[in-house]
Every structure is written in structure tokens, then in C-alpha cells.
Design a protein around this motif. Structure first.
Motif, PDB file in Angstrom:
ATOM      1  N   ARG A  19       1.785  -6.322 -10.872  1.00 39.81           N
ATOM      2  CA  ARG A  19       0.448  -5.786 -10.642  1.00 39.81           C
ATOM      3  C   ARG A  19       0.483  -4.627  -9.653  1.00 39.81           C
ATOM      4  O   ARG A  19      -0.248  -3.629  -9.807  1.00 39.81           O
ATOM      5  CB  ARG A  19      -0.467  -6.900 -10.158  1.00 39.81           C
ATOM      6  CG  ARG A  19      -0.829  -7.849 -11.283  1.00 39.81           C
ATOM      7  CD  ARG A  19      -1.074  -9.261 -10.823  1.00 39.81           C
ATOM      8  NE  ARG A  19      -2.207  -9.345  -9.921  1.00 39.81           N
ATOM      9  CZ  ARG A  19      -2.509 -10.446  -9.232  1.00 39.81           C
ATOM     10  NH1 ARG A  19      -1.740 -11.514  -9.345  1.00 39.81           N
ATOM     11  NH2 ARG A  19      -3.569 -10.477  -8.455  1.00 39.81           N
ATOM     12  N   VAL A  20       1.328  -4.729  -8.637  1.00 35.39           N
ATOM     13  CA  VAL A  20       1.451  -3.628  -7.666  1.00 35.39           C
ATOM     14  C   VAL A  20       2.032  -2.386  -8.341  1.00 35.39           C
ATOM     15  O   VAL A  20       1.566  -1.258  -8.111  1.00 35.39           O
ATOM     16  CB  VAL A  20       2.322  -4.058  -6.474  1.00 35.39           C
ATOM     17  CG1 VAL A  20       2.612  -2.875  -5.553  1.00 35.39           C
ATOM     18  CG2 VAL A  20       1.634  -5.179  -5.693  1.00 35.39           C
ATOM     19  N   ALA A  64      -7.019   1.714  -7.498  1.00 35.30           N
ATOM     20  CA  ALA A  64      -5.901   1.146  -8.253  1.00 35.30           C
ATOM     21  C   ALA A  64      -5.566  -0.258  -7.757  1.00 35.30           C
ATOM     22  O   ALA A  64      -5.292  -1.166  -8.559  1.00 35.30           O
ATOM     23  CB  ALA A  64      -4.685   2.061  -8.139  1.00 35.30           C
ATOM     24  N   LEU A  65      -5.582  -0.463  -6.456  1.00 33.50           N
ATOM     25  CA  LEU A  65      -5.323  -1.790  -5.898  1.00 33.50           C
ATOM     26  C   LEU A  65      -6.375  -2.790  -6.363  1.00 33.50           C
ATOM     27  O   LEU A  65      -6.051  -3.929  -6.742  1.00 33.50           O
ATOM     28  CB  LEU A  65      -5.296  -1.720  -4.373  1.00 33.50           C
ATOM     29  CG  LEU A  65      -4.053  -1.104  -3.736  1.00 33.50           C
ATOM     30  CD1 LEU A  65      -4.314  -0.755  -2.276  1.00 33.50           C
ATOM     31  CD2 LEU A  65      -2.870  -2.068  -3.846  1.00 33.50           C
ATOM     32  N   GLU A  66      -7.623  -2.376  -6.351  1.00 33.44           N
ATOM     33  CA  GLU A  66      -8.711  -3.272  -6.737  1.00 33.44           C
ATOM     34  C   GLU A  66      -8.682  -3.551  -8.234  1.00 33.44           C
ATOM     35  O   GLU A  66      -8.870  -4.692  -8.677  1.00 33.44           O
ATOM     36  CB  GLU A  66     -10.050  -2.662  -6.334  1.00 33.44           C
ATOM     37  CG  GLU A  66     -11.240  -3.593  -6.517  1.00 33.44           C
ATOM     38  CD  GLU A  66     -11.170  -4.819  -5.629  1.00 33.44           C
ATOM     39  OE1 GLU A  66     -11.684  -5.880  -6.052  1.00 33.44           O
ATOM     40  OE2 GLU A  66     -10.589  -4.734  -4.524  1.00 33.44           O
ATOM     41  N   THR A  76      -6.272  -3.665 -10.320  1.00 38.66           N
ATOM     42  CA  THR A  76      -5.153  -4.511 -10.751  1.00 38.66           C
ATOM     43  C   THR A  76      -5.121  -5.859 -10.042  1.00 38.66           C
ATOM     44  O   THR A  76      -4.229  -6.673 -10.305  1.00 38.66           O
ATOM     45  CB  THR A  76      -3.829  -3.786 -10.491  1.00 38.66           C
ATOM     46  OG1 THR A  76      -3.743  -3.447  -9.099  1.00 38.66           O
ATOM     47  CG2 THR A  76      -3.716  -2.528 -11.334  1.00 38.66           C
ATOM     48  N   GLY A  77      -6.054  -6.105  -9.137  1.00 43.46           N
ATOM     49  CA  GLY A  77      -6.038  -7.331  -8.369  1.00 43.46           C
ATOM     50  C   GLY A  77      -4.940  -7.378  -7.334  1.00 43.46           C
ATOM     51  O   GLY A  77      -4.571  -8.459  -6.847  1.00 43.46           O
ATOM     52  N   ALA A  78      -4.402  -6.221  -6.962  1.00 44.03           N
ATOM     53  CA  ALA A  78      -3.295  -6.166  -6.011  1.00 44.03           C
ATOM     54  C   ALA A  78      -3.765  -5.950  -4.573  1.00 44.03           C
ATOM     55  O   ALA A  78      -2.949  -5.948  -3.653  1.00 44.03           O
ATOM     56  CB  ALA A  78      -2.321  -5.055  -6.404  1.00 44.03           C
ATOM     57  N   SER A  79      -5.063  -5.764  -4.373  1.00 44.12           N
ATOM     58  CA  SER A  79      -5.552  -5.497  -3.023  1.00 44.12           C
ATOM     59  C   SER A  79      -5.292  -6.677  -2.095  1.00 44.12           C
ATOM     60  O   SER A  79      -5.152  -6.495  -0.880  1.00 44.12           O
ATOM     61  CB  SER A  79      -7.045  -5.164  -3.045  1.00 44.12           C
ATOM     62  OG  SER A  79      -7.783  -6.186  -3.677  1.00 44.12           O
ATOM     63  N   ARG A  80      -5.181  -7.882  -2.645  1.00 44.21           N
ATOM     64  CA  ARG A  80      -4.927  -9.064  -1.807  1.00 44.21           C
ATOM     65  C   ARG A  80      -3.523  -9.070  -1.219  1.00 44.21           C
ATOM     66  O   ARG A  80      -3.230  -9.878  -0.326  1.00 44.21           O
ATOM     67  CB  ARG A  80      -5.144 -10.334  -2.626  1.00 44.21           C
ATOM     68  CG  ARG A  80      -4.083 -10.583  -3.703  1.00 44.21           C
ATOM     69  CD  ARG A  80      -4.460 -11.723  -4.619  1.00 44.21           C
ATOM     70  NE  ARG A  80      -5.616 -11.384  -5.417  1.00 44.21           N
ATOM     71  CZ  ARG A  80      -6.186 -12.240  -6.263  1.00 44.21           C
ATOM     72  NH1 ARG A  80      -5.710 -13.476  -6.385  1.00 44.21           N
ATOM     73  NH2 ARG A  80      -7.241 -11.877  -6.976  1.00 44.21           N
ATOM     74  N   PHE A  81      -2.651  -8.188  -1.718  1.00 51.88           N
ATOM     75  CA  PHE A  81      -1.273  -8.163  -1.222  1.00 51.88           C
ATOM     76  C   PHE A  81      -1.052  -7.092  -0.155  1.00 51.88           C
ATOM     77  O   PHE A  81       0.072  -6.923   0.328  1.00 51.88           O
ATOM     78  CB  PHE A  81      -0.295  -7.923  -2.373  1.00 51.88           C
ATOM     79  CG  PHE A  81      -0.505  -8.841  -3.542  1.00 51.88           C
ATOM     80  CD1 PHE A  81      -0.667 -10.207  -3.360  1.00 51.88           C
ATOM     81  CD2 PHE A  81      -0.564  -8.339  -4.838  1.00 51.88           C
ATOM     82  CE1 PHE A  81      -0.874 -11.056  -4.431  1.00 51.88           C
ATOM     83  CE2 PHE A  81      -0.773  -9.173  -5.916  1.00 51.88           C
ATOM     84  CZ  PHE A  81      -0.929 -10.544  -5.721  1.00 51.88           C
ATOM     85  N   VAL A  82      -2.087  -6.363   0.183  1.00 47.90           N
ATOM     86  CA  VAL A  82      -1.964  -5.329   1.208  1.00 47.90           C
ATOM     87  C   VAL A  82      -1.465  -5.962   2.505  1.00 47.90           C
ATOM     88  O   VAL A  82      -1.919  -7.041   2.906  1.00 47.90           O
ATOM     89  CB  VAL A  82      -3.322  -4.618   1.424  1.00 47.90           C
ATOM     90  CG1 VAL A  82      -3.296  -3.778   2.688  1.00 47.90           C
ATOM     91  CG2 VAL A  82      -3.661  -3.757   0.219  1.00 47.90           C
ATOM     92  N   GLU A 125       0.816  -1.205   0.000  1.00 48.28           N
ATOM     93  CA  GLU A 125       0.000   0.000   0.000  1.00 48.28           C
ATOM     94  C   GLU A 125       0.855   1.263   0.000  1.00 48.28           C
ATOM     95  O   GLU A 125       0.461   2.292  -0.555  1.00 48.28           O
ATOM     96  CB  GLU A 125      -0.978  -0.003   1.180  1.00 48.28           C
ATOM     97  CG  GLU A 125      -0.336  -0.192   2.536  1.00 48.28           C
ATOM     98  CD  GLU A 125      -0.264  -1.648   2.979  1.00 48.28           C
ATOM     99  OE1 GLU A 125      -0.429  -1.897   4.185  1.00 48.28           O
ATOM    100  OE2 GLU A 125      -0.031  -2.538   2.116  1.00 48.28           O
ATOM    101  N   GLU A 126       2.050   1.184   0.589  1.00 47.51           N
ATOM    102  CA  GLU A 126       2.953   2.338   0.562  1.00 47.51           C
ATOM    103  C   GLU A 126       3.493   2.564  -0.847  1.00 47.51           C
ATOM    104  O   GLU A 126       3.646   3.720  -1.289  1.00 47.51           O
ATOM    105  CB  GLU A 126       4.102   2.114   1.539  1.00 47.51           C
ATOM    106  CG  GLU A 126       3.678   2.091   2.997  1.00 47.51           C
ATOM    107  CD  GLU A 126       4.793   1.698   3.933  1.00 47.51           C
ATOM    108  OE1 GLU A 126       4.785   2.186   5.088  1.00 47.51           O
ATOM    109  OE2 GLU A 126       5.675   0.913   3.535  1.00 47.51           O
TER     110      GLU A 126
END
Length: 250
Positions: free
Chosen positions: A143-144, A119-121, A123-129, A91-92
Motif C-alpha cells: 500500500r505504501v 496518496a497516503l489517505e 491507499t490507507g497508508a496514512s496509518r503507517f506514517v 512518508e519519505e
């Protein structure tokens, strides 16, 4: 004309008089063999390299007339490689995309938080938060980093081989995302290696030897004579579902 335009770009390195424009609401795929100047052209259009001659216009003004923050609000660039902020949380990393809107001492507001979450959602990167960037696989990291570029909510997005490290599922998701972004008014220019991915774009441009060899709709550009000149005589083109499909014979 509104858009991001490269006019008569000569140098650095391979470029030999390239004219290319990206307009709001369209996705342009940039193809070409290795060493043809694709990444260099992208870096020139992102303002990271200056050509020996020619100019880049961003919405009618010279690109270099914009300050770094103003340019960063309009234009985002995803390069091929690092260095990456390995020690930052996901997230940073994505919040870094908001810096052009915050300025040097700015504070995040609701709009910034919403842009990062979107942006996180997207790209499918929200799961890496909650994870560090350095702990992710190559595809997850890609993706991040795309989320970081999108967090700025740019009008123009420049991507250098964005499907690198992604498996087939996420390649398809990324290409669908690019189509959706263009449909909502963003101008997208993406360097790709796979002509079948380029066939999904609104327009295809082909570089060879630092020159713009062809430009137009996928049906017109992705034809056997041109592709065989680029990649060899074993290249064949079929037409499936109204789009060209490129494959190797034998």
C-alpha cells in the motif's frame, strides 16, 4: 490518439508483436498464464525495457523522446518486487513519488505536500506514517509503494500484480480505488492473476505465449472456451450481477 500505446512490440524475451493501448479514463486488466510476457510488456510500456522492434507512444509522442522527469510526471509504474528503501520512513518513501515534479534540486511546495497526503489517505497508508518501510508487513508495504506511485499524480498508472500480499478487504479497497481513479480520468493498466478481479475492469486483455490472444469488455473476453484454453478444462464461468464469475468445477 491520446493515450499510452504499444504498437507491434517484439521482444525483449517473450513478446511477439503486441498492440495494446490504455486511454485516459479507463482501467485495463492484463491477464495471462505465467511466462506469457505480462510483466515484460508493462516494463516496456513504462520505458524500462526497449523492444527489439515496435514502438511505445505516450500521448502521441515516442516514449523515449521524453526526458525522465517529463515521463515521470505523466506515467507511474509499480513493479512486483524491490529493491525497497527499507531504511526510510513511510512518508519519505511516498515523497519519492514527487521527484519528477521537483527535479534534481527542487523544493517541496504546497502542491507536493497535498499530493503526498492524498496518496497516503487514498491507499490507507496514512496509518503507517512515522514507521520505517522495513518494519511493515508485505501487504502494508504494498500500500505504501502504491501511494508512492500515486503521489506523482500521473495520467497513466501501470501496476504489476498490485493485489499481491493484500488480504481480501484491502484487495477490494484497491480495486475500488482503481475504478475511482479511472472514473476521474486516469488511464490504468494492471497485471492481475485473478479473472474475477479482472472482471471489474473496463477492458480485459489476455496474453499467451507473447501474443495478444483477446481484448475487449469483460463479458466478451472472460468466456469459458478462452479461459479453459488458458487454465484448464475445469474452469467454469457463471454470470452474477451482470458480470462474469470464474470458478473451478470440482
Amino acid at each position: 490518439m491520446e493515450g499510452l500505446e504499444a504498437k507491434g512490440i517484439v521482444g525483449p524475451y517473450a513478446l511477439l508483436g503486441v498492440d495494446l493501448a490504455v486511454r485516459p479514463g479507463e482501467w485495463v486488466a492484463l491477464l495471462g498464464p505465467n511466462g506469457s510476457g505480462k510483466s515484460t510488456l508493462l516494463r516496456v510500456m513504462a520505458g524500462l525495457l526497449r523492444p527489439r522492434s515496435g514502438k511505445v507512444l505516450l500521448e502521441g509522442r515516442p516514449l523515449w523522446a521524453y526526458g525522465s522527469y517529463a515521463r515521470g510526471q505523466l506515467l507511474a509504474y509499480l513493479p512486483q518486487g524491490g529493491p525497497y528503501p527499507e531504511g526510510l520512513l513511510v512518508e519519505e518513501v511516498v515523497r519519492l513519488g514527487r521527484l519528477p515534479h521537483l527535479g534534481l534540486w527542487g523544493r517541496e511546495g504546497r502542491e507536493d505536500q497535498e499530493a503526498v497526503a492524498w496518496a497516503l489517505e487514498a491507499t490507507g497508508a496514512s496509518r503507517f506514517v512515522g514507521r520505517y518501510l522495513g518494519s511493515l508487513s508485505g501487504g502494508e508495504r504494498q500500500r505504501v509503494l502504491l501511494a508512492r506511485a500515486l503521489a506523482s499524480r500521473p495520467r497513466y498508472l501501470l501496476l504489476d500484480e498490485p493485489t499481491t500480499y493484500l488480504d481480501l478487504e484491502y484487495q477490494g479497497g484497491l480495486l475500488a480505488l482503481l475504478r475511482g481513479l479511472a472514473a476521474k480520468g486516469m488511464g490504468v493498466l494492471a497485471v492481475l492473476h485473478d479473472p474475477n478481479q479482472a472482471a471489474l475492469a473496463d477492458r480485459v486483455a489476455v496474453l499467451k505465449g507473447g501474443r495478444l490472444l483477446a481484448e475487449g469488455g469483460p463479458e466478451a473476453v472472460l468466456a469459458e472456451p478462452l479461459l479453459q484454453g488458458l487454465y484448464g478444462h475445469g474452469v467454469r464461468v457463471a454470470h452474477l450481477g451482470g458480470r462474469p464469475h470464474v470458478y473451478l468445477d470440482g
